[in-house]
Scaffold this active site. Structure first.
Site, PDB file in Angstrom:
ATOM      1  N   GLY A 117      40.564  35.146  56.954  1.00 21.25           N
ATOM      2  CA  GLY A 117      40.000  35.374  58.281  1.00 21.25           C
ATOM      3  C   GLY A 117      38.499  35.553  58.219  1.00 21.25           C
ATOM      4  N   ASP A 163      46.628  40.402  48.008  1.00 18.77           N
ATOM      5  CA  ASP A 163      47.848  39.602  48.170  1.00 18.77           C
ATOM      6  C   ASP A 163      47.809  38.298  47.388  1.00 18.77           C
ATOM      7  OD1 ASP A 163      48.808  41.497  49.915  1.00 18.77           O
ATOM      8  OD2 ASP A 163      48.154  40.444  51.708  1.00 18.77           O
ATOM      9  N   ASN A 539      41.402  34.790  19.011  1.00 18.10           N
ATOM     10  CA  ASN A 539      40.656  33.946  18.065  1.00 18.10           C
ATOM     11  C   ASN A 539      41.486  32.793  17.513  1.00 18.10           C
ATOM     12  OD1 ASN A 539      42.397  35.559  16.556  1.00 18.10           O
ATOM     13  ND2 ASN A 539      40.976  35.770  14.832  1.00 18.10           N
TER      14      ASN A 539
END
Length: 779
Positions: A117, A163, A539
């Site tokens: 939004g 979320d 590594n």
């Protein structure tokens, strides 16, 4: 009213940063990175307080920021510059006022940190920008000459959302911290659930996105999960009760069901925790409780990954601003696997909204497709490992294999989760999983011990509770097969192993190399072998990520936060902290990025007297400018093998000596604290996903002759995450082209470029800017 400031010369910008929508852990790290990277690029940085509300109101809500203004931001949860719902910005009049405030401040670029939004509003603002400026001139609120330098607006989006509900990115800022809160809560609930043989129904956030529910179920070994994108079948009540009943009959004392707050069935009828509780209580007669975690999921200090992600994305946002032209579409900064990328913001928002529309239209396959590919893979991995009695997934008998599972090297968080997933997937497909306890020495010396040898066929009940356990439940050992190659081959033949799944670090990599080279002499090794890198050092050649490294980073960051708090309380104190990591500086560098270290010393770069001289002089200058901020504690991280001469204690003593009483120096060594503890959610879920991929890979060789297997260079492979992809690398090729055998690390380490970002954000002087004799910065 004073006139707006003149634009900065060239491509330099005045960059505003704001946080909007719901807060999420890591937002402050992004703000810090934007501010400090902007200053490093000779731009000006402005914090806009209270989100779009501050942009509309202007004045004191827009503040020019310096480097020290964001000191200590990395470890703080929430957003320190505030966020608020702004109805005014949703109207054109509000956006008109916001445009005026930006022009009067001279801001010509915005970095927005928020959800879909907030980012949609940002793109609307950009599209209207020229019209807003024209309207301001028409209304005589600004002169044409004042708006002329601000003809186009740069906007870059960062997704801050617990979320993880934005399409086009694998992770949003805050999602793994939130997942960590959930897993911590469920791990605690596990103990009481097992004690009383109870069932718990746990509700987590996620109205339109089931990422938290899915990952929590995968990370905790939940019996069942409800997500908005993938509702259960029509007969879900019978299915769930059947799975839970079978688990109970196997001896499982607890039941965990995860429910997303937006969960529903195929007809979009809401599925609530109460519905599930009543079903478990009435049908299965289980003592059932409901736990709603609520806003606990949103708060707290960000985990290491969210600190790193927010920092890297904040830096990339500034680069995107400086790269932008008037024609550049608004970008959103995303992450795909291990790679930071830019994607069109509007496309990402459209795809995100399309998920909700697909759910509303009951097109759940489409909803899953619109999520990233990683989400679907995790869902499939969960479905194949949560219940092993799935006849439709069972392979024909002639395709069944006896797959050995062995741990090699030091323990790492996630080893057990990978083993559990491998066993579950093997059983689902009809294979026989065989745990080889205590590494190659255990195999050779104790394979036929009575009454219980080290070679054990493994059942689901043996591994069911391992997903959250640290260490290695089947035992691990650094010894290699070359210690007794004939006996190793004898055991492979005796127990009729058709494939081998090895989990471990560089020793495991070396073990696979030895087995490959011994194939001509020992036919027993002419079987497919897959290596899953698992080591805190990260590594292992062939991958940019190793299972266990995230757990180590979380432990180290938590340790350093406590140390930094002590240093801050004393104000004029610096700690030199020694990290593990072998001869790879990965852990030190990423931890340095995550805690805001003043300097990081790695084996790749080494340590010399001139480097120390520059850093000590930088400390003198830094403490001299200190105005008494409460967050003035400083840390230097040193990898255990960065130098044989300049040890952690020696460096701390040198700093103390050169400080001449103006500040203090201490050293701290966390040691094996970095190896132990409960695995992080990221290590758990990635271990499951990669383990399933490895067993699937081994299945591809079922039914092939030993000659066919040997002829295929991919028959011995290491799985890895490289850039934006999960790949298998043929061992022979990886050994020859990608391995630095002397230093026990990859030849090309992708994270090395991040060292510059650590130095940039800490303000550490560049060698070329300092006197080679005294270390002082030359202006």
């Amino acid at each position: 009213m004073p006139p707006p400031p003149a634009p900065l010369p060239g491509k330099k910008r005045r960059i505003g940063v704001l946080t909007s929508g719901g807060d999420s852990p890591g937002m402050n790290g992004a703000v810090r990175a934007v501010v400090r990277m902007s200053i490093d690029q000779d731009c000006e940085s402005y914090a806009i307080y209270e989100g779009y509300e501050g942009l509309v109101r202007g004045g004191d809500f827009i503040k020019k920021m310096g480097r020290d203004d964001v000191r200590g931001y990395l470890s703080e949860g929430g957003t320190l510059i505030g966020t608020a719902r702004c109805m005014a910005f949703m109207e054109r009049a509000g956006r008109l006022q916001a445009a005026k405030n930006m022009v009067m401040t001279g801001i010509d670029a915005l970095v927005i940190i928020g959800g879909d939004g907030s980012l949609t509003g940002a793109d609307t603002f950009r599209r209207e920008w020229s019209g807003l400026l024209s309207e301001l001139v028409e209304k005589k609120e600004l002169k044409a000459s004042q708006v002329e330098p601000f003809q186009y607006l740069n906007i870059v989006g960062l997704v801050g959302s617990i979320d993880n509900d934005m399409s086009s990115t694998d992770a949003t800022i805050g999602c793994y911290s939130s997942l960590g809160r959930i897993c911590e809560a469920v791990d605690c609930i596990d103990a009481t659930a097992s004690s009383h043989q109870r069932a718990f129904v746990i509700e987590v956030m996620g109205r339109h996105c089931g990422w938290l529910a899915q990952m929590a179920a995968l990370s905790t070994g939940a019996d069942f999960a409800f997500l908005p994108e993938k509702p259960p079948n029509e007969n879900w009540k019978e299915e769930m009760c059947g799975i839970i009943s079978r688990h109970r009959k196997m001896g499982k004392r607890k039941t965990i069901v995860i429910v997303a707050e937006g969960a529903h069935d195929l007809s979009l009828n809401k599925v609530t925790p109460t519905h599930v509780k009543d079903l478990l209580s009435n049908t299965l007669k289980l003592d059932t409780r409901i736990t709603t975690l609520g806003h606990v999921q949103r708060g707290g200090s960000p985990c290491a990954y969210d600190r790193m992600l927010s920092t890297l994305q904040g830096c990339e946002a500034v680069k995107a601003v400086l790269d932008a032209t008037p024609e550049t579409p608004t970008p959103v900064i995303c992450v795909i696997e291990n790679k930071i990328v830019r994607k069109p913001l509007i496309k990402a928002v459209e795809d995100t909204h399309a998920v909700a529309k697909a759910i509303e239209a009951k097109d759940f396959d489409r909803a899953m497709q619109l999520r990233d590919a990683e989400f679907s893979e995790y869902h499939n991995a969960y479905m194949t490992t949560t219940a092993t009695d799935q006849p439709e997934m069972r392979l024909p008998k002639e395709m069944h294999m006896r797959i050995g599972i062995i741990h090699v090297g030091a323990p790492a968080g996630g080893m057990n989760a990978a083993t559990r997933a491998a066993v579950a997937y093997c059983l689902t497909r009809g294979h026989t999983p065989i745990a080889l306890h205590n590494g190659f020495p255990g195999l050779c010396r104790h394979h036929d011990d009575q009454p219980l040898g080290s070679v054990r066929e493994t059942s689901w009940s043996d591994v069911e509770g391992w997903v959250s356990k640290g260490g290695s439940e089947i035992g691990t050992n650094r010894a290699l097969p070359s210690d007794d190659m004939p006996k190793t081959a004898y055991c492979f033949e005796k127990y009729k192993l058709n494939a081998l799944f090895i989990i471990g670090g560089f020793e495991a990599f070396t073990a696979v190399s030895e087995l490959r080279k011994a194939r001509p002499e020992y036919p027993a090794f002419r079987i497919p072998i897959a290596l899953l890198p698992a080591t805190i050092s990260n590594n292992v050649p062939g991958t940019e990520y190793s299972v266990g490294s995230d757990t180590c980073l979380n432990a180290l960051v938590e340790y350093c936060d406590a140390i930094k708090q002590s240093a801050s309380a004393s104000r004029r104190r610096i700690f030199v902290v020694e990290t593990q990591g072998g001869k790879s500086g990965y852990i030190a560098t990423i931890a340095g990025l995550s805690i805001g270290a003043l300097a990081v010393y790695t084996p790749e770069e080494g340590i010399n007297i001139r480097m120390l001289s520059r850093d000590i002089e930088h400390l003198r200058t830094s403490f001299a400018k200190d105005q008494g901020q409460s967050r003035a504690g400083k840390l230097i991280l040193r990898n255990e093998h960065a130098s044989d001469t300049y040890t952690t204690e020696v460096i701390a003593n040198m700093i103390r000596e050169e400080a001449k009483g103006r500040f203090e120096s201490r050293f701290a060594i966390p040691g094996h604290v970095q190896q132990g503890g409960t695995p992080s959610p990221m290590d758990r879920v990635r271990a499951v996903r990669l383990a399933v991929k490895c067993i699937t890979f081994l299945e591809g060789f079922a039914g092939k002759s030993r000659e066919e297997i040997v002829a295929d260079p991919m028959s011995m492979s290491v799985i890895g995450i490289k850039g934006a992809s999960v790949v298998f690398g043929a061992m022979e090729k990886v050994e020859k082209e990608e391995t630095n055998w002397k230093e026990r690390r990859p030849k090309d380490e992708s994270w090395l470029q991040l060292k510059k970002i650590v130095d940039t954000l800490s303000g550490r002087p560049k060698p070329e800017d300092c006197c080679q004799t005294c270390g002082k910065r030359e202006y």
